[in-house]
Write a protein that holds these residues in place. Sequence first.
Motif, PDB file in Angstrom:
ATOM      1  N   SER A  55      -3.428  -5.783  -1.190  1.00 20.14           N
ATOM      2  CA  SER A  55      -4.550  -6.700  -0.944  1.00 20.14           C
ATOM      3  C   SER A  55      -5.376  -6.248   0.259  1.00 20.14           C
ATOM      4  O   SER A  55      -4.906  -5.497   1.110  1.00 20.14           O
ATOM      5  N   CYS A  56      -6.573  -6.748   0.303  1.00 20.86           N
ATOM      6  CA  CYS A  56      -7.455  -6.467   1.436  1.00 20.86           C
ATOM      7  C   CYS A  56      -6.866  -7.059   2.722  1.00 20.86           C
ATOM      8  O   CYS A  56      -6.945  -6.440   3.781  1.00 20.86           O
ATOM      9  N   GLU A  57      -6.260  -8.244   2.622  1.00 20.44           N
ATOM     10  CA  GLU A  57      -5.656  -8.873   3.798  1.00 20.44           C
ATOM     11  C   GLU A  57      -4.551  -8.002   4.386  1.00 20.44           C
ATOM     12  O   GLU A  57      -4.452  -7.836   5.598  1.00 20.44           O
ATOM     13  N   GLU A  58      -3.729  -7.425   3.496  1.00 26.59           N
ATOM     14  CA  GLU A  58      -2.667  -6.541   3.967  1.00 26.59           C
ATOM     15  C   GLU A  58      -3.268  -5.296   4.623  1.00 26.59           C
ATOM     16  O   GLU A  58      -2.812  -4.870   5.690  1.00 26.59           O
ATOM     17  N   ALA A  59      -4.295  -4.727   4.008  1.00 26.95           N
ATOM     18  CA  ALA A  59      -4.940  -3.535   4.568  1.00 26.95           C
ATOM     19  C   ALA A  59      -5.503  -3.827   5.957  1.00 26.95           C
ATOM     20  O   ALA A  59      -5.356  -3.019   6.878  1.00 26.95           O
ATOM     21  N   ARG A  60      -6.131  -4.975   6.118  1.00 29.36           N
ATOM     22  CA  ARG A  60      -6.679  -5.346   7.434  1.00 29.36           C
ATOM     23  C   ARG A  60      -5.579  -5.542   8.455  1.00 29.36           C
ATOM     24  O   ARG A  60      -5.710  -5.159   9.619  1.00 29.36           O
ATOM     25  N   TRP A  61      -4.477  -6.169   8.032  1.00 31.10           N
ATOM     26  CA  TRP A  61      -3.356  -6.377   8.947  1.00 31.10           C
ATOM     27  C   TRP A  61      -2.789  -5.033   9.395  1.00 31.10           C
ATOM     28  O   TRP A  61      -2.520  -4.824  10.571  1.00 31.10           O
ATOM     29  N   LEU A  62      -2.593  -4.128   8.442  1.00 31.30           N
ATOM     30  CA  LEU A  62      -2.053  -2.811   8.769  1.00 31.30           C
ATOM     31  C   LEU A  62      -2.981  -2.039   9.699  1.00 31.30           C
ATOM     32  O   LEU A  62      -2.529  -1.392  10.646  1.00 31.30           O
ATOM     33  N   LEU A  63      -4.280  -2.115   9.444  1.00 33.74           N
ATOM     34  CA  LEU A  63      -5.265  -1.449  10.312  1.00 33.74           C
ATOM     35  C   LEU A  63      -5.167  -1.967  11.742  1.00 33.74           C
ATOM     36  O   LEU A  63      -5.182  -1.198  12.702  1.00 33.74           O
ATOM     37  N   ALA A  64      -5.030  -3.265  11.886  1.00 31.90           N
ATOM     38  CA  ALA A  64      -5.012  -3.879  13.217  1.00 31.90           C
ATOM     39  C   ALA A  64      -3.673  -3.756  13.938  1.00 31.90           C
ATOM     40  O   ALA A  64      -3.642  -3.765  15.173  1.00 31.90           O
ATOM     41  N   ASN A  65      -2.584  -3.616  13.209  1.00 34.74           N
ATOM     42  CA  ASN A  65      -1.268  -3.731  13.836  1.00 34.74           C
ATOM     43  C   ASN A  65      -0.391  -2.491  13.820  1.00 34.74           C
ATOM     44  O   ASN A  65       0.634  -2.468  14.507  1.00 34.74           O
ATOM     45  N   CYS A  66      -0.737  -1.504  13.044  1.00 36.79           N
ATOM     46  CA  CYS A  66       0.119  -0.317  12.936  1.00 36.79           C
ATOM     47  C   CYS A  66      -0.512   0.873  13.650  1.00 36.79           C
ATOM     48  O   CYS A  66      -1.729   1.066  13.588  1.00 36.79           O
ATOM     49  N   SER A  67       0.324   1.668  14.274  1.00 41.62           N
ATOM     50  CA  SER A  67      -0.194   2.833  15.005  1.00 41.62           C
ATOM     51  C   SER A  67      -0.922   3.796  14.083  1.00 41.62           C
ATOM     52  O   SER A  67      -1.858   4.474  14.494  1.00 41.62           O
ATOM     53  N   TRP A  68      -0.525   3.856  12.841  1.00 44.76           N
ATOM     54  CA  TRP A  68      -1.141   4.748  11.860  1.00 44.76           C
ATOM     55  C   TRP A  68      -2.233   4.063  11.042  1.00 44.76           C
ATOM     56  O   TRP A  68      -2.815   4.657  10.140  1.00 44.76           O
ATOM     57  N   GLY A  69      -2.539   2.804  11.354  1.00 43.86           N
ATOM     58  CA  GLY A  69      -3.498   2.019  10.573  1.00 43.86           C
ATOM     59  C   GLY A  69      -4.883   2.624  10.486  1.00 43.86           C
ATOM     60  O   GLY A  69      -5.599   2.434   9.497  1.00 43.86           O
ATOM     61  N   GLY A  70      -5.278   3.394  11.494  1.00 46.70           N
ATOM     62  CA  GLY A  70      -6.593   4.024  11.484  1.00 46.70           C
ATOM     63  C   GLY A  70      -6.799   4.953  10.300  1.00 46.70           C
ATOM     64  O   GLY A  70      -7.928   5.181   9.856  1.00 46.70           O
ATOM     65  N   ALA A  71      -5.709   5.486   9.751  1.00 44.98           N
ATOM     66  CA  ALA A  71      -5.804   6.373   8.592  1.00 44.98           C
ATOM     67  C   ALA A  71      -6.305   5.634   7.349  1.00 44.98           C
ATOM     68  O   ALA A  71      -6.778   6.258   6.402  1.00 44.98           O
ATOM     69  N   LEU A  72      -6.210   4.316   7.356  1.00 43.68           N
ATOM     70  CA  LEU A  72      -6.683   3.524   6.221  1.00 43.68           C
ATOM     71  C   LEU A  72      -8.195   3.366   6.228  1.00 43.68           C
ATOM     72  O   LEU A  72      -8.779   2.912   5.246  1.00 43.68           O
ATOM     73  N   ASP A  73      -8.826   3.709   7.340  1.00 44.96           N
ATOM     74  CA  ASP A  73     -10.282   3.589   7.497  1.00 44.96           C
ATOM     75  C   ASP A  73     -10.862   4.993   7.630  1.00 44.96           C
ATOM     76  O   ASP A  73     -11.144   5.476   8.720  1.00 44.96           O
ATOM     77  N   ARG A  74     -11.065   5.635   6.503  1.00 44.97           N
ATOM     78  CA  ARG A  74     -11.474   7.044   6.506  1.00 44.97           C
ATOM     79  C   ARG A  74     -12.819   7.305   7.160  1.00 44.97           C
ATOM     80  O   ARG A  74     -13.017   8.329   7.788  1.00 44.97           O
ATOM     81  N   ASP A  75     -13.773   6.378   6.995  1.00 49.89           N
ATOM     82  CA  ASP A  75     -15.102   6.628   7.553  1.00 49.89           C
ATOM     83  C   ASP A  75     -15.332   5.916   8.887  1.00 49.89           C
ATOM     84  O   ASP A  75     -16.446   5.859   9.389  1.00 49.89           O
ATOM     85  N   SER A  76     -14.277   5.344   9.461  1.00 52.27           N
ATOM     86  CA  SER A  76     -14.322   4.689  10.786  1.00 52.27           C
ATOM     87  C   SER A  76     -15.381   3.606  10.906  1.00 52.27           C
ATOM     88  O   SER A  76     -15.979   3.428  11.955  1.00 52.27           O
ATOM     89  N   ASP A  77     -15.574   2.855   9.824  1.00 57.06           N
ATOM     90  CA  ASP A  77     -16.541   1.755   9.882  1.00 57.06           C
ATOM     91  C   ASP A  77     -15.869   0.402  10.108  1.00 57.06           C
ATOM     92  O   ASP A  77     -16.518  -0.638  10.089  1.00 57.06           O
ATOM     93  N   GLY A  78     -14.560   0.400  10.315  1.00 56.20           N
ATOM     94  CA  GLY A  78     -13.830  -0.844  10.560  1.00 56.20           C
ATOM     95  C   GLY A  78     -13.334  -1.511   9.292  1.00 56.20           C
ATOM     96  O   GLY A  78     -12.719  -2.572   9.349  1.00 56.20           O
ATOM     97  N   VAL A  79     -13.611  -0.911   8.144  1.00 51.89           N
ATOM     98  CA  VAL A  79     -13.187  -1.471   6.853  1.00 51.89           C
ATOM     99  C   VAL A  79     -12.091  -0.580   6.279  1.00 51.89           C
ATOM    100  O   VAL A  79     -12.350   0.569   5.930  1.00 51.89           O
ATOM    101  N   PRO A  80     -10.863  -1.107   6.166  1.00 54.87           N
ATOM    102  CA  PRO A  80      -9.789  -0.297   5.593  1.00 54.87           C
ATOM    103  C   PRO A  80      -9.843  -0.298   4.068  1.00 54.87           C
ATOM    104  O   PRO A  80     -10.350  -1.241   3.456  1.00 54.87           O
ATOM    105  N   CYS A  81      -9.345   0.732   3.475  1.00 53.43           N
ATOM    106  CA  CYS A  81      -9.170   0.801   2.018  1.00 53.43           C
ATOM    107  C   CYS A  81     -10.391   0.261   1.275  1.00 53.43           C
ATOM    108  O   CYS A  81     -10.368  -0.819   0.693  1.00 53.43           O
TER     109      CYS A  81
END
Length: 88
Positions: A55-81
């Motif tokens: 889900s998008c909610e899970e993707a946002r949580w992972l982006l905000a809380n995991c050290s590797w979460g930045g990898a979910l936001d390929r274009d660095s616009d703050g939107v994961p997956c």
Amino acid sequence: MRGVVAALFALALCSGPARAASLDEQDADQNLSARRQFAASYSCSPRKTCKRISSCEEARWLLANCSWGGALDRDSDGVPCETLCPGG
């Protein structure tokens, strides 16, 4: 009669905002409880790719809380997956 009307009006003024504040507090408590449930169901381990996120909610949580979460936001616009969270 005039005294009764004045007393009822005063009571409404006193209890109206207090009741509204109480309802707002209940809503805030329910929202906090829901956020805690979400957080309890997500984990940074194992590391996930967008294909394994449900889900998008899970993707946002992972982006905000995991050290590797930045990898979910390929274009660095703050939107994961982007496929799960189109347009943010």
